[in-house]
Design a protein around this motif. Structure first.
Motif, PDB file in Angstrom:
ATOM      1  N   UNK A  20      34.162  42.617  21.505  1.00  0.00           N
ATOM      2  CA  UNK A  20      33.462  41.414  21.085  1.00  0.00           C
ATOM      3  C   UNK A  20      32.614  41.573  19.841  1.00  0.00           C
ATOM      4  N   UNK A  21      32.520  42.795  19.279  1.00  0.00           N
ATOM      5  CA  UNK A  21      31.786  42.950  18.029  1.00  0.00           C
ATOM      6  C   UNK A  21      30.831  44.111  17.931  1.00  0.00           C
ATOM      7  N   UNK A  22      30.118  44.522  19.013  1.00  0.00           N
ATOM      8  CA  UNK A  22      29.059  45.527  18.837  1.00  0.00           C
ATOM      9  C   UNK A  22      29.562  46.900  18.402  1.00  0.00           C
ATOM     10  N   UNK A  23      30.732  47.339  18.875  1.00  0.00           N
ATOM     11  CA  UNK A  23      31.226  48.664  18.486  1.00  0.00           C
ATOM     12  C   UNK A  23      31.585  48.691  17.010  1.00  0.00           C
ATOM     13  N   UNK A  24      32.280  47.654  16.541  1.00  0.00           N
ATOM     14  CA  UNK A  24      32.617  47.599  15.125  1.00  0.00           C
ATOM     15  C   UNK A  24      31.386  47.577  14.252  1.00  0.00           C
ATOM     16  N   UNK A  25      30.377  46.838  14.696  1.00  0.00           N
ATOM     17  CA  UNK A  25      29.133  46.778  13.937  1.00  0.00           C
ATOM     18  C   UNK A  25      28.434  48.133  13.919  1.00  0.00           C
ATOM     19  N   UNK A  26      28.436  48.826  15.067  1.00  0.00           N
ATOM     20  CA  UNK A  26      27.778  50.133  15.151  1.00  0.00           C
ATOM     21  C   UNK A  26      28.502  51.177  14.313  1.00  0.00           C
ATOM     22  N   UNK A  27      29.836  51.187  14.383  1.00  0.00           N
ATOM     23  CA  UNK A  27      30.600  52.163  13.607  1.00  0.00           C
ATOM     24  C   UNK A  27      30.356  51.997  12.106  1.00  0.00           C
ATOM     25  N   UNK A  46      35.927  39.491  18.114  1.00  0.00           N
ATOM     26  CA  UNK A  46      34.587  38.934  17.957  1.00  0.00           C
ATOM     27  C   UNK A  46      34.314  37.855  18.999  1.00  0.00           C
ATOM     28  N   UNK A  47      33.079  37.827  19.478  1.00  0.00           N
ATOM     29  CA  UNK A  47      32.608  36.767  20.360  1.00  0.00           C
ATOM     30  C   UNK A  47      31.506  36.004  19.647  1.00  0.00           C
ATOM     31  N   UNK A  48      31.700  34.707  19.476  1.00  0.00           N
ATOM     32  CA  UNK A  48      30.730  33.843  18.806  1.00  0.00           C
ATOM     33  C   UNK A  48      30.227  32.831  19.815  1.00  0.00           C
ATOM     34  N   UNK A  49      28.913  32.785  20.003  1.00  0.00           N
ATOM     35  CA  UNK A  49      28.371  31.956  21.080  1.00  0.00           C
ATOM     36  C   UNK A  49      27.438  30.853  20.615  1.00  0.00           C
ATOM     37  N   UNK A  50      27.336  30.632  19.300  1.00  0.00           N
ATOM     38  CA  UNK A  50      26.573  29.496  18.791  1.00  0.00           C
ATOM     39  C   UNK A  50      27.308  28.913  17.583  1.00  0.00           C
ATOM     40  N   UNK A  71      41.808  39.369  15.133  1.00  0.00           N
ATOM     41  CA  UNK A  71      42.960  39.237  16.024  1.00  0.00           C
ATOM     42  C   UNK A  71      42.609  38.574  17.352  1.00  0.00           C
ATOM     43  N   UNK A  72      41.410  38.815  17.838  1.00  0.00           N
ATOM     44  CA  UNK A  72      40.992  38.258  19.124  1.00  0.00           C
ATOM     45  C   UNK A  72      39.633  37.611  18.947  1.00  0.00           C
ATOM     46  N   UNK A  73      39.505  36.345  19.371  1.00  0.00           N
ATOM     47  CA  UNK A  73      38.301  35.581  19.057  1.00  0.00           C
ATOM     48  C   UNK A  73      37.887  34.728  20.252  1.00  0.00           C
ATOM     49  N   UNK A  74      36.608  34.827  20.614  1.00  0.00           N
ATOM     50  CA  UNK A  74      36.015  33.936  21.616  1.00  0.00           C
ATOM     51  C   UNK A  74      34.983  33.062  20.925  1.00  0.00           C
ATOM     52  N   UNK A  75      35.061  31.759  21.141  1.00  0.00           N
ATOM     53  CA  UNK A  75      34.131  30.818  20.525  1.00  0.00           C
ATOM     54  C   UNK A  75      33.612  29.871  21.597  1.00  0.00           C
ATOM     55  N   UNK A 102      28.622  39.678  13.086  1.00  0.00           N
ATOM     56  CA  UNK A 102      29.257  39.219  14.314  1.00  0.00           C
ATOM     57  C   UNK A 102      28.261  39.305  15.427  1.00  0.00           C
ATOM     58  N   UNK A 103      28.613  38.705  16.532  1.00  0.00           N
ATOM     59  CA  UNK A 103      27.760  38.786  17.706  1.00  0.00           C
ATOM     60  C   UNK A 103      28.569  39.348  18.851  1.00  0.00           C
ATOM     61  N   UNK A 104      27.935  39.686  19.908  1.00  0.00           N
ATOM     62  CA  UNK A 104      28.629  40.232  21.056  1.00  0.00           C
ATOM     63  C   UNK A 104      28.166  39.537  22.302  1.00  0.00           C
ATOM     64  N   UNK A 105      28.981  39.695  23.360  1.00  0.00           N
ATOM     65  CA  UNK A 105      28.587  39.097  24.625  1.00  0.00           C
ATOM     66  C   UNK A 105      27.309  39.727  25.144  1.00  0.00           C
ATOM     67  N   UNK A 106      27.153  41.042  24.945  1.00  0.00           N
ATOM     68  CA  UNK A 106      25.937  41.687  25.429  1.00  0.00           C
ATOM     69  C   UNK A 106      24.723  41.220  24.660  1.00  0.00           C
TER      70      UNK A 106
END
Length: 376
Positions: A20-27, A46-50, A71-75, A102-106
């Protein structure tokens, strides 16, 4: 890092960036070297929640030289009438060569605890029921009850305004503000999906708006999309499900799996024609049995012949299950048209106590993005 070839690190990054995004952002923040190696996969999942996150990701992808590769997206779009400002700022700014916005579910769960928001009909984010109205309906009720003495006298030089007229004017202004926010959110959703249309394989959307929209008003053509989970709800008091005399547009030529909930478009022809026009390659379908009114009227050719598996969600609290589904054999005959020529369809009937909330919709998407079964 010096002893392993870059190809192995790149492969590891491709497997890691599915949360959902946090690992890519951290790396991307580990070092310049890791930033370079992980960059092709930073925006992979990526997970986008707003609505703000949807808009800002679109801004990123429109920049010259943007890496892309989504490739994979949650909105999700929560009921905008509940919050006066969707500017929650859950972002890491993206520089020209580092970080991802990006944002993450966590991340979103830390800032927005589950159960804080409400879905249409009183569902909370985690799918649990509640007895609450959307906030803007509460505001409407409050405005309608409160006297406004100053408004009743009217402004200087104008005709006196009655209390009822003043209340109606306030309600109209409130609705117009929410409607404008909805329109902006839909525009940003369409823009983003057009930007990722060439690479997107899995899409999950959980959307609440004041008005109902046709599917082509929310989602553009996605030629390579393999899986779509879409839940749509609206909060307007007088709105009805979207209707049109146009047949379903070809939006998903490669789609294999479709999970839908909430309201559905009302179009001419049968539900089979709707699915055939929308996704001619569809093989698996999941929905609530109550979302398919055609199952009650005996129409033939329910579903396209490409469909080989159907998951009908049944409410464990409903007293009508036995009437709608007398047996799996009868249901199989019904969905295949009853003429014996259609290929066998595998039917499944999971029982649910309540409809999915946004939290469960996201968890199922995350499972699929990470190689799990999700809702399938």
């Amino acid at each position: 890092m010096d002893q392993l070839p870059a190809e192995l690190w790149i492969y590891i990054c491709s497997l890691a960036c599915t949360d959902g995004g946090p690992t890519g952002r951290s790396l991307s923040l580990v070092s310049r070297r890791f930033n370079e190696l992980s960059k092709p996969y930073t925006l992979q999942c990526l997970a986008l929640t707003t609505p703000k996150q949807v808009r800002l990701l679109g801004d990123i992808l429109e920049r010259p030289g943007s890496q892309g590769g989504v490739k994979s997206l949650f909105i999700s779009c929560p009921d905008l009438s509940q919050d006066g400002d969707d500017d929650d700022g859950d972002y890491v700014d993206v520089g020209s060569d580092s970080k991802t916005e990006s944002t993450s579910s966590s991340d979103s769960e830390e800032k927005s605890p589950e159960g804080e928001g409400m879905d249409v009909g009183g569902d909370t984010d985690d799918g649990e029921g509640g007895d609450y109205l959307p906030l803007y309906l509460e505001e409407r009720a409050k405005i309608a009850q409160e006297p406004t003495e100053t408004a009743a006298h009217g402004s200087e030089g104008s005709s006196p305004m009655s209390t009822d007229e003043s209340h109606l004017a306030q309600l109209s202004q409130l609705d117009e503000v929410i409607r404008k926010k909805d329109e902006n959110a839909i525009d940003n959703l369409l823009r983003l999906l057009k930007l990722v249309s060439d690479t997107l394989l899995i899409l999950s959307v959980h959307w609440t708006s004041m008005e109902s929209y046709l599917i082509e008003e929310m989602i553009p053509s996605l030629p390579n999309l393999q899986e779509l989970c879409i839940y749509r709800a609206f909060t307007g008091e007088d709105e009805v499900e979207p209707q049109t005399e146009e047949p379903a547009p070809l939006l998903f030529p490669s789609l294999k799996r479709l999970h839908f909930g909430g309201y559905a478009d009302e179009r001419p022809g049968s539900f089979s024609q709707y699915l055939s026009g929308l996704a001619p390659s569809l093989t698996e379908l999941r929905c609530s049995i109550f979302d398919l009114p055609e199952l009650e009227n005996g129409a033939e050719n329910r579903l396209p012949p490409t469909v080989s598996r159907i998951i009908f969600e049944m409410s464990t609290l409903s007293q009508y299950n036995a009437e709608i589904m007398p047996s799996e054999g009868a249901m199989a005959s019904l969905v295949s048209g009853g003429d014996g020529t259609a290929s066998p369809i595998k039917l499944e009937f999971p029982g649910l106590e309540r409809p999915y909330g946004m939290g469960e919709w996201e968890r199922q998407w995350l499972s699929r993005a990470d190689g799990g079964c999700g809702c399938w």
